[in-house]
Scaffold this motif. Sequence first.
Motif, PDB file in Angstrom:
ATOM      1  N   TYR A 174       0.827  -1.194   0.000  1.00 53.59           N
ATOM      2  CA  TYR A 174       0.000   0.000   0.000  1.00 53.59           C
ATOM      3  C   TYR A 174       0.868   1.253   0.000  1.00 53.59           C
ATOM      4  CZ  TYR A 174      -3.571  -3.347   1.277  1.00 53.59           C
ATOM      5  OH  TYR A 174      -4.399  -4.428   1.284  1.00 53.59           O
ATOM      6  N   ARG A 175       0.491   2.206  -0.835  1.00 53.02           N
ATOM      7  CA  ARG A 175       1.137   3.520  -0.845  1.00 53.02           C
ATOM      8  C   ARG A 175       0.225   4.457  -0.055  1.00 53.02           C
ATOM      9  NH1 ARG A 175       2.108   5.184  -6.466  1.00 53.02           N
ATOM     10  NH2 ARG A 175      -0.146   5.316  -6.506  1.00 53.02           N
ATOM     11  N   ILE A 176       0.766   5.055   1.000  1.00 51.38           N
ATOM     12  CA  ILE A 176      -0.004   5.929   1.870  1.00 51.38           C
ATOM     13  C   ILE A 176       0.565   7.336   1.770  1.00 51.38           C
ATOM     14  CG2 ILE A 176      -0.789   6.364   4.226  1.00 51.38           C
ATOM     15  CD1 ILE A 176       0.640   3.037   3.635  1.00 51.38           C
ATOM     16  N   LYS A 177      -0.296   8.299   1.436  1.00 58.14           N
ATOM     17  CA  LYS A 177       0.101   9.708   1.420  1.00 58.14           C
ATOM     18  C   LYS A 177      -0.645  10.401   2.539  1.00 58.14           C
ATOM     19  CE  LYS A 177       1.153  10.458  -3.429  1.00 58.14           C
ATOM     20  NZ  LYS A 177       0.909  11.317  -4.583  1.00 58.14           N
ATOM     21  N   PHE A 178       0.117  11.119   3.381  1.00 55.64           N
ATOM     22  CA  PHE A 178      -0.513  11.848   4.473  1.00 55.64           C
ATOM     23  C   PHE A 178       0.280  13.108   4.779  1.00 55.64           C
ATOM     24  CE2 PHE A 178       2.488   8.972   6.391  1.00 55.64           C
ATOM     25  CZ  PHE A 178       3.056   9.665   7.436  1.00 55.64           C
TER      26      PHE A 178
END
Length: 106
Positions: free
Chosen positions: A7-11
């Motif tokens: 999973y690629r998570i952008k925050f």
Amino acid sequence: MAKDPIYRIKFVNQDEVYEIYARYIYQSDLWGFLEIEELVFGSQTQVVVDPSEEKLKQQFEGVERSYIPMHSVIRIDEVTQEGVAKITEAKGTGTVSHFPMMPPRN
């Protein structure tokens, strides 16, 4: 046998956008947070070193599980392979108004 998803998570974290990769992500028992486990960083065999990825590696060194506030998450994607983890400047956040908070009770 199929590979486990990544999973690629952008925050958003302190006026910066973090883009990280992890093998496991799920809603936490801690209300309002996502749990992220097994962070994935680029291969050690790469000749070119990205300074923002190195900063993330150092920042998350020894972390087994990270709790990210749901309101900070921009996007979560399931990808076939990990990319380069990076930190970028959050642009355009100056025009966004924060939701009003209740003043603390004394």
